[in-house]
Design a protein around this motif. Sequence first.
Motif, PDB file in Angstrom:
ATOM      1  N   GLU A 178     -20.832  84.982 -10.462  1.00  0.00           N
ATOM      2  CA  GLU A 178     -21.784  84.182 -11.238  1.00  0.00           C
ATOM      3  C   GLU A 178     -21.101  83.107 -12.075  1.00  0.00           C
ATOM      4  O   GLU A 178     -21.773  82.225 -12.627  1.00  0.00           O
ATOM      5  N   ASN A 179     -19.779  83.141 -12.189  1.00  0.00           N
ATOM      6  CA  ASN A 179     -19.040  82.147 -12.970  1.00  0.00           C
ATOM      7  C   ASN A 179     -18.507  81.007 -12.115  1.00  0.00           C
ATOM      8  O   ASN A 179     -17.743  80.169 -12.596  1.00  0.00           O
ATOM      9  N   GLY A 180     -18.891  80.984 -10.842  1.00  0.00           N
ATOM     10  CA  GLY A 180     -18.413  79.935  -9.954  1.00  0.00           C
ATOM     11  C   GLY A 180     -17.004  80.163  -9.455  1.00  0.00           C
ATOM     12  O   GLY A 180     -16.367  79.235  -8.943  1.00  0.00           O
ATOM     13  N   GLN A 181     -16.498  81.389  -9.568  1.00  0.00           N
ATOM     14  CA  GLN A 181     -15.170  81.725  -9.053  1.00  0.00           C
ATOM     15  C   GLN A 181     -15.318  82.211  -7.611  1.00  0.00           C
ATOM     16  O   GLN A 181     -16.132  83.079  -7.318  1.00  0.00           O
ATOM     17  N   ILE A 182     -14.493  81.641  -6.739  1.00  0.00           N
ATOM     18  CA  ILE A 182     -14.636  81.867  -5.304  1.00  0.00           C
ATOM     19  C   ILE A 182     -13.371  82.498  -4.741  1.00  0.00           C
ATOM     20  O   ILE A 182     -12.259  82.086  -5.057  1.00  0.00           O
ATOM     21  N   ALA A 183     -13.556  83.526  -3.906  1.00  0.00           N
ATOM     22  CA  ALA A 183     -12.467  84.092  -3.109  1.00  0.00           C
ATOM     23  C   ALA A 183     -12.505  83.413  -1.755  1.00  0.00           C
ATOM     24  O   ALA A 183     -13.535  83.420  -1.075  1.00  0.00           O
ATOM     25  N   ALA A 184     -11.377  82.811  -1.362  1.00  0.00           N
ATOM     26  CA  ALA A 184     -11.339  82.049  -0.118  1.00  0.00           C
ATOM     27  C   ALA A 184     -10.034  82.332   0.620  1.00  0.00           C
ATOM     28  O   ALA A 184      -9.129  82.982   0.088  1.00  0.00           O
ATOM     29  N   ASN A 185      -9.963  81.834   1.842  1.00  0.00           N
ATOM     30  CA  ASN A 185      -8.747  81.947   2.650  1.00  0.00           C
ATOM     31  C   ASN A 185      -8.436  80.592   3.258  1.00  0.00           C
ATOM     32  O   ASN A 185      -9.348  79.847   3.644  1.00  0.00           O
ATOM     33  N   GLY A 186      -7.131  80.270   3.318  1.00  0.00           N
ATOM     34  CA  GLY A 186      -6.748  78.963   3.822  1.00  0.00           C
ATOM     35  C   GLY A 186      -5.379  78.957   4.456  1.00  0.00           C
ATOM     36  O   GLY A 186      -4.681  79.983   4.504  1.00  0.00           O
TER      37      GLY A 186
END
Length: 462
Positions: A317-325
């Motif tokens: 909800e805080n706009g923190q994203i788990a991503a992969n790159g």
Amino acid sequence: MICLLPFFLLLCLGSKILAQTQFQVIGSETYASAINSSGILVGSLNTSSYWGARGFFYSNGTLSVAPTRYGYGDYNNNDPSWTKSVTAINNNGQWGGIYGTEILAFQFSGTYPTNASHGGERGRVNAINDSGTAVGHNNQLSGARIWTQTGSSSLPLLGGMSPSVIGRSMSSANGINNSGLIVGDSEPYYTSLGLPRKAVYWQSGSIYTIGTLGGEYSSARAVNNNNLIVGTADTLTERHAFSYFNGSLLDLGTLGGNESAAFDVNDNGWVVGKSKTLLGDWAGFVYKDNIMYDLNSWLGPSLRDGWTINEAVAINENGQIAANGTKSGISSALFITIPEPSSLSLLLAGGALLMAGRRRGLYPQNFLDKGQWCKSCDLRKRHAENRKKRDYFGEVRRFVEKKGGKCLDRSWKGWSHKYRLRCGKCGWEWKAPGSSLLSQGNWCKPCAVRAVWRQRKAKTKR
């Protein structure tokens, strides 16, 4: 003389928002799975050990490995009981994962993960809500499964038949919210005839179908606390990310390519996932305000420092994203923070006032000129409009006629209403809810059972 105070204030606000925008590379050979409201990101880390991957936690710039069943170990010990991957975490820090040879591990409380209540089940934990209820799938025939601290149970399949009749896992539970609404996918009980999985949700012990975007396959991946469901579904020719709310299915589109998938949605209605671009490459996206944004373009090349965001797997909800790159052949989990909606809108509003008449396309115009407001409410409105346009009973009638049967009811009475049906082949009459009919996967049970047994009998003769 021009007053420079507004420009100075806007510059200060812009600097604050840029500080809120973060891009952190967690480390080589890491893979992100989930993130909670405290910004704790979890996933798996490949090691040089014989046993390979190791679960990890990442918080405030620090990476720590997950404990084994019997305590903490280092990266490279040869303990087969270590946690190979942390796949889900809730806002209270409770988590689920896998240890050893794909055996489920849980840490509901205390220091070490346990699975004493679950008999060494093999499978995957896909989500865990704030009450500590976990969902996922069991690889040993039972399919979609729900776990608590005291025990576990299977979730029903489309059609209600036990997966043991077919002899393999046929469903998966992928998400659960704090109200206990579970989402995932299930094959119809007669899948041995070649039918693909359909997106479903489970509520109060019953299973309901979500349908597709015109094709055959669909899968629900996550649900927020407003009951907004996201996932991926086939169109007639492609496979797209979707959102589903109160009976209405919405195609979220792509970034220009022919495929996209939604993996998570937060309570603000922001959706994250991956999509192919015009060049055919995968890119992580965030979908907000009815627009799909490429995270690579959003953050810009200087902040990413050569990294390409291939997928965004979770958002809080805080706009923190788990991503992969990836970067130069190296893969890593990524921790991304994007500005909160209020801060970004305020910056754009200030820019609009200073530029006098150059507001077109900026977020302030959405609420100053177009009357738009809450994005979640706007998305619900779009779902409601789509629902009004659909001729649901016409779809039911066409589906029944296609099966060679007859619907004995004369009008649409809602998704949960059980419509009276008659099979044109064997004459069996029964009742089925509208939601299961529109999935195009539920028809005459006696005919399906006979087909399954004929097929099994034919295999036995061979």
